[in-house]
Design a protein around this motif. Structure first.
Motif, PDB file in Angstrom:
ATOM      1  N   ARG A 160      -7.940   0.724  -4.757  1.00 24.92           N
ATOM      2  CA  ARG A 160      -6.737   1.351  -5.298  1.00 24.92           C
ATOM      3  C   ARG A 160      -6.158   0.446  -6.377  1.00 24.92           C
ATOM      4  NH1 ARG A 160      -2.515   2.804  -0.779  1.00 24.92           N
ATOM      5  NH2 ARG A 160      -1.353   3.118  -2.700  1.00 24.92           N
TER       6      ARG A 160
ATOM      7  N   LEU B 215      -6.613  -6.185   6.500  1.00 30.49           N
ATOM      8  CA  LEU B 215      -6.897  -4.757   6.300  1.00 30.49           C
ATOM      9  C   LEU B 215      -7.629  -4.167   7.506  1.00 30.49           C
ATOM     10  CD1 LEU B 215      -7.916  -4.734   2.511  1.00 30.49           C
ATOM     11  CD2 LEU B 215      -5.838  -3.782   3.533  1.00 30.49           C
TER      12      LEU B 215
ATOM     13  N   GLN C  93     -10.372  -4.567  -2.775  1.00 27.07           N
ATOM     14  CA  GLN C  93     -10.807  -4.276  -1.400  1.00 27.07           C
ATOM     15  C   GLN C  93     -10.371  -2.886  -0.945  1.00 27.07           C
ATOM     16  OE1 GLN C  93     -10.400  -7.290   1.630  1.00 27.07           O
ATOM     17  NE2 GLN C  93     -10.714  -8.961   0.196  1.00 27.07           N
ATOM     18  N   THR C  94      -9.258  -2.400  -1.455  1.00 27.33           N
ATOM     19  CA  THR C  94      -8.775  -1.074  -1.019  1.00 27.33           C
ATOM     20  C   THR C  94      -9.214   0.034  -1.968  1.00 27.33           C
ATOM     21  OG1 THR C  94      -6.703  -1.412  -2.212  1.00 27.33           O
ATOM     22  CG2 THR C  94      -6.721  -2.004   0.125  1.00 27.33           C
TER      23      THR C  94
ATOM     24  N   LEU D 284       0.842  -1.208   0.000  1.00 28.78           N
ATOM     25  CA  LEU D 284       0.000   0.000   0.000  1.00 28.78           C
ATOM     26  C   LEU D 284       0.872   1.251   0.000  1.00 28.78           C
ATOM     27  CD1 LEU D 284      -2.867  -1.023   2.484  1.00 28.78           C
ATOM     28  CD2 LEU D 284      -2.825  -1.123  -0.025  1.00 28.78           C
TER      29      LEU D 284
END
Ligand code: NAP
Length: 290
Positions: A221, A288, A218-219, A157
């Motif tokens: 991004r 996460l 899920q993020t 990340l």
């Protein structure tokens, strides 16, 4: 030393060990479980109330003799001391034999007899020592923990890329908790034969490209998977502060994974558990959440 415990777990303060102890305590009651730990101070509050705690250091045979006194079924959790493990495991096997245990279980590695993983060598040697001991035994040949990869989520990340060396190799990982539950079930099996070998792995294989895509989803991004030559990957890991032997192990394991070394389609783990293994997406979600 008298105890009503039948089930003894070594390396119990480790990440897998504490899960096995909790699962056994849930299944047979805490009074039937003894946690053997290198440092009893680290066991405070770690196990369900009623679990007995004994000191046992793989490097100090006399502690292991006392720790295993009265044990019936023992799970030897493989040490994390790379390079020193065979001698350490030999000490536990010797103590188990002297204690006259009725079964010794061991956390090995997937396809230990044929695995090209560098880390498999110490498992192969330990398996041979266990066979030589003559003790009835259960080999839990564990595949990869999904957590090995979720540990790389924070740097992924941070840098906007998930790196590795596994190319498009299929990885049949499962959650550490899946392997812990399987270990508890196998240790409790009263019908087990003299020598039982489980090849334990996740139900569904994925590639690191799939892993990065799920992490991106899920993020919300864009985190692409970037495949590096193993030597470069090792260098990045060392640059990030990992000890060289661990960086070497991870790069070597990924390189072997590229050739399918972390794949298994036998579904023995979910058969043992009586339920599907934990999907990697769930373990990502858990990581996460923090
Ligand atoms: N399948 C996989 O993907 C995978 C991944 C990583 C590791 N592994 C293997 O599985 C094992 C368990 O995994 P894990 O996640 O629980 O690893 P972990 O958290 O590193 O646990 C390793 C355990 O070994 C114990 N240990 C090391 N030296 C010892 C000694 N001299 N005497 C007594 N205990 C000693 C540690 O004791 P302390 O708690 O006192 O430190 C710890 O409890 C690892 O050790 C490794 O062999 C498998």
């Amino acid at each position: 030393m008298s105890t009503s415990s039948r089930f003894f777990i070594t390396g119990a303060t480790g990440q897998l060990g504490r899960l096995v102890v909790a699962e056994l305590a849930r299944r047979v009651g805490p009074l039937s479980v003894t946690a053997i730990v290198r440092d009893p101070a680290r066991a405070a509050g770690l196990f369900p109330a009623g679990v007995a705690v004994r000191a046992g250091d793989y490097d100090q045979p006399q502690t292991l003799a006392a720790a295993l006194e009265g044990a019936e079924r023992v799970l030897l959790i493989s040490s994390n001391a790379l390079g020193a493990r065979v001698a350490q495991h030999q000490n536990v096997i010797d103590a188990a034999k002297r204690a006259g245990v009725e079964r010794l279980a061991y956390t090995s590695v997937l396809h230990a007899d044929t695995s090209p993983l560098g880390l498999a060598e110490e498992h192969r040697q330990t398996e041979a020592l266990i066979a030589d001991s003559g003790l009835p035994h259960t080999l839990l040949r564990n595949g990869w923990y999904t957590e090995n990869y979720t540990a790389s989520i924070p740097p992924a990340l941070q840098h906007g890329a998930f790196i590795g060396s596994a190319a498009q190799g299929p990885i049949s990982s499962a959650a550490r908790a899946d392997y812990a539950e399987a270990a508890a079930i196998a240790l409790l099996d009263e019908q087990a034969g003299e020598r039982v070998v489980y090849e334990l792995a996740g139900d569904a294989a994925y590639t690191l490209t799939d892993f990065a895509a799920e992490l991106s989803r899920q993020t919300e991004r864009q985190i692409p998977y970037v495949d590096l030559p193993p030597a470069d990957y090792r260098g990045v890991l060392i640059g990030a502060g990992l000890p060289a032997p661990l960086a070497e192990l991870l790069a070597d394991s990924d390189a072997a994974a590229a050739g399918g070394a972390l794949f298994d389609g036998g579904r023995a783990l979910s058969k043992l558990l009586g339920r599907p293994t934990t999907p990697f997406a769930d373990t990502i979600a858990q990581a996460l959440k923090g």
